[in-house]
Scaffold this active site. Structure first.
Site, PDB file in Angstrom:
ATOM      1  N   GLU A  40       0.828  -1.213   0.000  1.00  0.00           N
ATOM      2  CA  GLU A  40       0.000   0.000   0.000  1.00  0.00           C
ATOM      3  C   GLU A  40       0.864   1.265   0.000  1.00  0.00           C
ATOM      4  O   GLU A  40       0.505   2.258  -0.626  1.00  0.00           O
ATOM      5  CB  GLU A  40      -0.950   0.004   1.203  1.00  0.00           C
ATOM      6  N   CYS A 193     -14.347   1.678 -13.831  1.00  0.00           N
ATOM      7  CA  CYS A 193     -14.905   3.026 -13.673  1.00  0.00           C
ATOM      8  C   CYS A 193     -13.755   4.030 -13.750  1.00  0.00           C
ATOM      9  O   CYS A 193     -13.392   4.676 -12.771  1.00  0.00           O
ATOM     10  CB  CYS A 193     -15.626   3.099 -12.320  1.00  0.00           C
ATOM     11  N   CYS A 200     -19.623   0.771 -17.860  1.00  0.00           N
ATOM     12  CA  CYS A 200     -20.686   0.391 -16.927  1.00  0.00           C
ATOM     13  C   CYS A 200     -21.227  -1.020 -17.193  1.00  0.00           C
ATOM     14  O   CYS A 200     -21.647  -1.706 -16.264  1.00  0.00           O
ATOM     15  CB  CYS A 200     -21.818   1.416 -16.998  1.00  0.00           C
ATOM     16  N   CYS A 203     -19.724  -3.527 -14.940  1.00  0.00           N
ATOM     17  CA  CYS A 203     -19.635  -3.163 -13.522  1.00  0.00           C
ATOM     18  C   CYS A 203     -20.707  -3.845 -12.672  1.00  0.00           C
ATOM     19  O   CYS A 203     -21.893  -3.818 -13.024  1.00  0.00           O
ATOM     20  CB  CYS A 203     -19.781  -1.642 -13.391  1.00  0.00           C
ATOM     21  N   CYS A 209     -26.407   2.049  -9.764  1.00  0.00           N
ATOM     22  CA  CYS A 209     -25.620   3.272  -9.888  1.00  0.00           C
ATOM     23  C   CYS A 209     -26.465   4.412 -10.456  1.00  0.00           C
ATOM     24  O   CYS A 209     -27.124   4.259 -11.476  1.00  0.00           O
ATOM     25  CB  CYS A 209     -24.417   2.993 -10.791  1.00  0.00           C
TER      26      CYS A 209
END
Ligand code: SF4
Length: 359
Positions: A40, A193, A200, A203, A209
């Protein structure tokens, strides 16, 4: 009930999608907090493809947190060389030292204890604790924020809207693994996205959404205007003493802190390159030099500015007594491989390797 608030179902869709489509990334084969934390830190401001070889090389040399605590900062910066944002590396080393001395080598599992570590902000703490321990902390990076701002049709990412987004993900996390939910959203943000194109139809959030129903989901959130960044003309000198040349170590508190470089600096208005170089070297290390042949020029873009750097061979006029508060060394070209240098200097090394190193 509005689909958007059917949190149980959305959690299930996210987790099912993640199980089928998650990216196979090296750090996803482990739940070792040290390895997840390292990944990270490296991933901040840096693309996944760039991070992977650095991550593998680092773990090859430093497989445990204890190895990092026992390593020198210079050796760690050498492995980090080229990845940029070197404060990340120095802070990670400091944090590993603290974990070893104050926590018996165990990465804290408490959010508030973890966030006190150097270089650990809310995002890192949330990502590590959710992935390793399945704690319910949404990891709000740019990708996740974009996905949720579209999902909830939020034009701005104000402090208030960020809180709304955070609370919304917390609701999803009540019904499934927080680590998987964060990672599913990270993958949706980076793979589907995208800032300029939302795919989309791929997704798992499409049915609920709000932005996708507008036919212009990419307009959420309102794109920021990129400010132009300044460019600086910089001159540097390779000051020779027989077959060795001088390098200085940048102050730890400054940009590129801890890395080595040639003496030099920014040109002032009206100065020639030679005048600027003679002045900078005198100010930086007390030497009076004769400027010899030009080696070449390179351009390099950092996050907040760019440089156009021209470098010359130089020789000292009288002696090689250095007057500087910075650490310095006289080295031979072959020793470059042992020390960390900024990327801009590596561009210069390529020129020197082609044309020969000596004046
Ligand atoms: S449906 Fe489209 S706009 Fe909405 S989150 Fe998914 S990719 Fe983004």
């Amino acid at each position: 009930m509005n689909n958007m608030y059917n949190t149980n179902k959305i959690t299930e869709q996210l987790i099912t999608w993640y199980g089928k489509h998650k990216r196979d990334l090296p750090w996803r084969h482990s739940k070792d907090p040290y390895k997840i934390w390292l990944s990270e830190i490296m991933l901040q401001q840096t693309q996944v493809d760039t991070v992977i070889p650095y991550y593998k090389k680092w773990l090859n040399k430093y497989p445990t947190l204890k190895d990092v605590a026992h390593a020198s900062e210079g050796d760690l910066l050498k492995i980090w060389e080229g990845l940029g944002y070197y404060n990340r590396c120095r802070n990670f080393k400091k944090a590993c030292d603290i974990v070893l001395s104050d926590y018996k080598g165990k990465v804290p599992t408490d959010f508030h204890a973890f966030i006190k570590m150097p270089g650990v902000g809310e995002y890192i703490a949330a990502a590590v604790l959710s992935i390793v321990h399945d704690k319910s902390y949404p990891a709000l990076d740019g990708n996740i924020m974009r996905v949720l701002s579209r999902f909830m049709k939020k034009k701005t990412l104000s402090r208030y809207n960020k809180k709304v987004i955070y609370n919304h993900i917390c609701k999803w996390m009540k019904f499934g693994s927080p680590g998987d939910i964060n990672q599913a959203l990270m993958d949706i943000g980076s793979q589907i996205c995208k800032p300029n194109q939302a795919h989309c139809y791929k997704c798992p959030l499409e049915n609920s959404c709000r932005a996708t129903k507008t036919n212009l989901p990419e307009s959420y959130p309102t794109p920021k205007q990129n400010k132009p960044i300044p460019n600086y003309d910089v001159v540097t000198g390779i000051i020779w003493d027989h077959d060795q040349f001088l390098i200085l170590q940048r102050n730890e508190m400054n940009h590129l802190g801890g890395l080595w470089e040639f003496p030099g600096g920014k040109m002032k208005n009206g100065e020639s390159q030679s005048e600027a170089l003679i002045r900078e070297i005198k100010e930086e290390c007390g030497l009076e030099v004769n400027v010899k042949s030009k080696i070449g020029s390179i351009k390099h873009v950092y996050s907040h500015f760019s440089i156009h750097m021209t470098t010359f061979h130089c020789v000292s006029k009288n002696n090689t007594i250095i007057k500087t508060t910075q650490p310095y060394r006289w080295i031979k070209p072959v020793q470059i491989k042992d020390l960390p240098f900024p990327k801009a200097n590596h561009k210069l090394f390529s020129i020197l390797n082609k044309q020969g190193w000596h004046v």
